[in-house]
Write a protein that holds these residues in place. Structure first.
Motif, PDB file in Angstrom:
ATOM      1  N   LYS A  13       0.824  -1.198   0.000  1.00  0.00           N
ATOM      2  CA  LYS A  13       0.000   0.000   0.000  1.00  0.00           C
ATOM      3  C   LYS A  13       0.864   1.256   0.000  1.00  0.00           C
ATOM      4  CE  LYS A  13      -4.142  -1.626   2.330  1.00  0.00           C
ATOM      5  NZ  LYS A  13      -5.033  -1.349   3.462  1.00  0.00           N
ATOM      6  N   TYR A  14       0.385   2.293  -0.671  1.00  0.00           N
ATOM      7  CA  TYR A  14       1.064   3.586  -0.669  1.00  0.00           C
ATOM      8  C   TYR A  14       0.820   4.304   0.649  1.00  0.00           C
ATOM      9  CZ  TYR A  14       2.399   8.313  -2.017  1.00  0.00           C
ATOM     10  OH  TYR A  14       2.994   9.558  -2.059  1.00  0.00           O
ATOM     11  N   THR A  15      -0.432   4.268   1.147  1.00  0.00           N
ATOM     12  CA  THR A  15      -0.764   4.890   2.430  1.00  0.00           C
ATOM     13  C   THR A  15      -1.377   3.860   3.371  1.00  0.00           C
ATOM     14  OG1 THR A  15      -2.984   5.573   1.737  1.00  0.00           O
ATOM     15  CG2 THR A  15      -1.186   7.149   1.404  1.00  0.00           C
ATOM     16  N   LEU A  16      -1.220   4.127   4.653  1.00  0.00           N
ATOM     17  CA  LEU A  16      -1.788   3.276   5.693  1.00  0.00           C
ATOM     18  C   LEU A  16      -2.664   4.128   6.606  1.00  0.00           C
ATOM     19  CD1 LEU A  16       1.468   1.395   6.795  1.00  0.00           C
ATOM     20  CD2 LEU A  16      -0.288   0.542   5.248  1.00  0.00           C
ATOM     21  N   THR A  17      -3.729   3.535   7.113  1.00  0.00           N
ATOM     22  CA  THR A  17      -4.516   4.207   8.144  1.00  0.00           C
ATOM     23  C   THR A  17      -3.684   4.224   9.421  1.00  0.00           C
ATOM     24  OG1 THR A  17      -5.536   2.180   8.972  1.00  0.00           O
ATOM     25  CG2 THR A  17      -6.672   3.318   7.151  1.00  0.00           C
ATOM     26  N   LEU A  18      -4.107   4.988  10.412  1.00  0.00           N
ATOM     27  CA  LEU A  18      -3.371   5.010  11.672  1.00  0.00           C
ATOM     28  C   LEU A  18      -3.369   3.636  12.337  1.00  0.00           C
ATOM     29  CD1 LEU A  18      -4.284   8.450  13.289  1.00  0.00           C
ATOM     30  CD2 LEU A  18      -2.278   7.817  11.964  1.00  0.00           C
ATOM     31  N   TYR A  29      -1.115   3.074  18.954  1.00  0.00           N
ATOM     32  CA  TYR A  29      -2.050   3.928  18.214  1.00  0.00           C
ATOM     33  C   TYR A  29      -2.113   5.328  18.814  1.00  0.00           C
ATOM     34  CZ  TYR A  29      -6.370   5.797  16.313  1.00  0.00           C
ATOM     35  OH  TYR A  29      -7.295   6.604  15.700  1.00  0.00           O
ATOM     36  N   LYS A  30      -2.256   5.421  20.135  1.00  0.00           N
ATOM     37  CA  LYS A  30      -2.382   6.735  20.778  1.00  0.00           C
ATOM     38  C   LYS A  30      -1.105   7.555  20.597  1.00  0.00           C
ATOM     39  CE  LYS A  30      -5.750   5.346  24.237  1.00  0.00           C
ATOM     40  NZ  LYS A  30      -5.994   5.140  25.662  1.00  0.00           N
ATOM     41  N   LYS A  31       0.044   6.906  20.737  1.00  0.00           N
ATOM     42  CA  LYS A  31       1.322   7.599  20.573  1.00  0.00           C
ATOM     43  C   LYS A  31       1.486   8.072  19.131  1.00  0.00           C
ATOM     44  CE  LYS A  31       4.612   6.556  23.156  1.00  0.00           C
ATOM     45  NZ  LYS A  31       5.786   6.224  23.938  1.00  0.00           N
ATOM     46  N   LEU A  32       1.085   7.237  18.171  1.00  0.00           N
ATOM     47  CA  LEU A  32       1.163   7.608  16.761  1.00  0.00           C
ATOM     48  C   LEU A  32       0.222   8.769  16.455  1.00  0.00           C
ATOM     49  CD1 LEU A  32       2.348   7.010  13.969  1.00  0.00           C
ATOM     50  CD2 LEU A  32       0.520   5.343  13.638  1.00  0.00           C
ATOM     51  N   LYS A  33      -0.973   8.747  17.010  1.00  0.00           N
ATOM     52  CA  LYS A  33      -1.940   9.821  16.783  1.00  0.00           C
ATOM     53  C   LYS A  33      -1.409  11.154  17.302  1.00  0.00           C
ATOM     54  CE  LYS A  33      -6.795  10.876  17.106  1.00  0.00           C
ATOM     55  NZ  LYS A  33      -8.118  10.390  17.378  1.00  0.00           N
ATOM     56  N   VAL A  34      -0.824  11.164  18.494  1.00  0.00           N
ATOM     57  CA  VAL A  34      -0.245  12.386  19.056  1.00  0.00           C
ATOM     58  C   VAL A  34       0.918  12.849  18.178  1.00  0.00           C
ATOM     59  CG1 VAL A  34       1.073  13.303  21.014  1.00  0.00           C
ATOM     60  CG2 VAL A  34      -0.986  11.939  21.417  1.00  0.00           C
ATOM     61  N   PHE A  35       1.763  11.916  17.746  1.00  0.00           N
ATOM     62  CA  PHE A  35       2.897  12.254  16.888  1.00  0.00           C
ATOM     63  C   PHE A  35       2.417  12.899  15.587  1.00  0.00           C
ATOM     64  CE2 PHE A  35       5.992  11.121  13.602  1.00  0.00           C
ATOM     65  CZ  PHE A  35       7.119  11.728  14.132  1.00  0.00           C
ATOM     66  N   ILE A  36       1.367  12.372  14.999  1.00  0.00           N
ATOM     67  CA  ILE A  36       0.811  12.911  13.749  1.00  0.00           C
ATOM     68  C   ILE A  36       0.245  14.306  13.995  1.00  0.00           C
ATOM     69  CG2 ILE A  36      -1.012  12.619  12.015  1.00  0.00           C
ATOM     70  CD1 ILE A  36       1.493  10.713  11.802  1.00  0.00           C
ATOM     71  N   GLN A  37      -0.455  14.512  15.097  1.00  0.00           N
ATOM     72  CA  GLN A  37      -1.006  15.829  15.414  1.00  0.00           C
ATOM     73  C   GLN A  37       0.103  16.864  15.600  1.00  0.00           C
ATOM     74  OE1 GLN A  37      -3.416  14.867  18.818  1.00  0.00           O
ATOM     75  NE2 GLN A  37      -5.202  14.363  17.569  1.00  0.00           N
ATOM     76  N   ILE A  45       2.588  12.538   5.711  1.00  0.00           N
ATOM     77  CA  ILE A  45       1.161  12.494   6.047  1.00  0.00           C
ATOM     78  C   ILE A  45       0.351  13.003   4.865  1.00  0.00           C
ATOM     79  CG2 ILE A  45      -0.648  13.311   7.596  1.00  0.00           C
ATOM     80  CD1 ILE A  45       1.548  13.763   9.682  1.00  0.00           C
ATOM     81  N   LEU A  46      -0.664  12.254   4.517  1.00  0.00           N
ATOM     82  CA  LEU A  46      -1.619  12.657   3.494  1.00  0.00           C
ATOM     83  C   LEU A  46      -2.951  12.833   4.202  1.00  0.00           C
ATOM     84  CD1 LEU A  46      -2.381  13.000   0.466  1.00  0.00           C
ATOM     85  CD2 LEU A  46      -2.961  10.572   0.492  1.00  0.00           C
ATOM     86  N   TRP A  47      -3.500  14.038   4.128  1.00  0.00           N
ATOM     87  CA  TRP A  47      -4.760  14.313   4.798  1.00  0.00           C
ATOM     88  C   TRP A  47      -5.922  14.069   3.842  1.00  0.00           C
ATOM     89  CZ3 TRP A  47      -5.170  14.838   9.868  1.00  0.00           C
ATOM     90  CH2 TRP A  47      -4.029  15.169  10.580  1.00  0.00           C
ATOM     91  N   LYS A  55       1.992   7.915   4.629  1.00  0.00           N
ATOM     92  CA  LYS A  55       2.700   7.449   3.436  1.00  0.00           C
ATOM     93  C   LYS A  55       3.778   6.489   3.913  1.00  0.00           C
ATOM     94  CE  LYS A  55       1.898  11.779   1.007  1.00  0.00           C
ATOM     95  NZ  LYS A  55       2.559  12.970   0.434  1.00  0.00           N
ATOM     96  N   ARG A  56       3.540   5.224   3.685  1.00  0.00           N
ATOM     97  CA  ARG A  56       4.315   4.143   4.286  1.00  0.00           C
ATOM     98  C   ARG A  56       5.816   4.279   4.062  1.00  0.00           C
ATOM     99  NH1 ARG A  56       6.294  -0.200   2.147  1.00  0.00           N
ATOM    100  NH2 ARG A  56       5.115   0.086   0.241  1.00  0.00           N
ATOM    101  N   GLU A  57       6.250   4.402   2.827  1.00  0.00           N
ATOM    102  CA  GLU A  57       7.683   4.438   2.536  1.00  0.00           C
ATOM    103  C   GLU A  57       8.353   5.706   3.068  1.00  0.00           C
ATOM    104  OE1 GLU A  57       8.193   3.678  -1.615  1.00  0.00           O
ATOM    105  OE2 GLU A  57       7.753   1.543  -1.386  1.00  0.00           O
ATOM    106  N   ARG A  58       7.674   6.844   2.953  1.00  0.00           N
ATOM    107  CA  ARG A  58       8.248   8.094   3.469  1.00  0.00           C
ATOM    108  C   ARG A  58       8.355   8.066   4.987  1.00  0.00           C
ATOM    109  NH1 ARG A  58       6.150  13.172  -0.157  1.00  0.00           N
ATOM    110  NH2 ARG A  58       6.781  12.291  -2.151  1.00  0.00           N
ATOM    111  N   PHE A  59       7.338   7.507   5.649  1.00  0.00           N
ATOM    112  CA  PHE A  59       7.379   7.427   7.112  1.00  0.00           C
ATOM    113  C   PHE A  59       8.473   6.467   7.556  1.00  0.00           C
ATOM    114  CE2 PHE A  59       5.475   6.051  11.282  1.00  0.00           C
ATOM    115  CZ  PHE A  59       5.687   7.250  11.929  1.00  0.00           C
ATOM    116  N   GLN A  60       8.613   5.369   6.840  1.00  0.00           N
ATOM    117  CA  GLN A  60       9.674   4.414   7.155  1.00  0.00           C
ATOM    118  C   GLN A  60      11.047   5.070   7.010  1.00  0.00           C
ATOM    119  OE1 GLN A  60       9.058   0.638   5.316  1.00  0.00           O
ATOM    120  NE2 GLN A  60      11.179   0.012   5.564  1.00  0.00           N
TER     121      GLN A  60
END
Length: 70
Positions: A13-18, A29-37, A45-47, A55-60
């Motif tokens: 996948k190009y993008t992943l849900t949280l 999940y909670k830590k990732l959500k705060v990090f994204i905010q 991040i694609l909104w 964006k899976r590869e960019r985040f990696q």
């Protein structure tokens, strides 16, 4: 006939849900959500409205280069 939506494996996948990103990267999940905010304008991040997609590869790449611990 009902069309069954084919799901790609996460690693294709190009993008992943949280939820998916949380499981894929092993980050809570909670830590990732705060990090994204806190990094809402990051290029990995694609909104989609108010819903963030990772964006899976960019985040990696970001994690490999910048992060030791979140």
């Amino acid at each position: 006939m009902i069309n069954k939506r084919q799901e790609l494996p996460w690693w294709q996948k190009y993008t992943l849900t949280l939820n998916e990103a949380s499981e894929y990267f092993g980050i809570g999940y909670k830590k990732l959500k705060v990090f994204i905010q806190e990094n809402a304008d990051a290029d990995f991040i694609l909104w989609n409205g108010n819903r963030a997609q990772i964006k899976r590869e960019r985040f990696q790449k970001y994690l490999d280069e910048k992060m030791n611990v979140i």
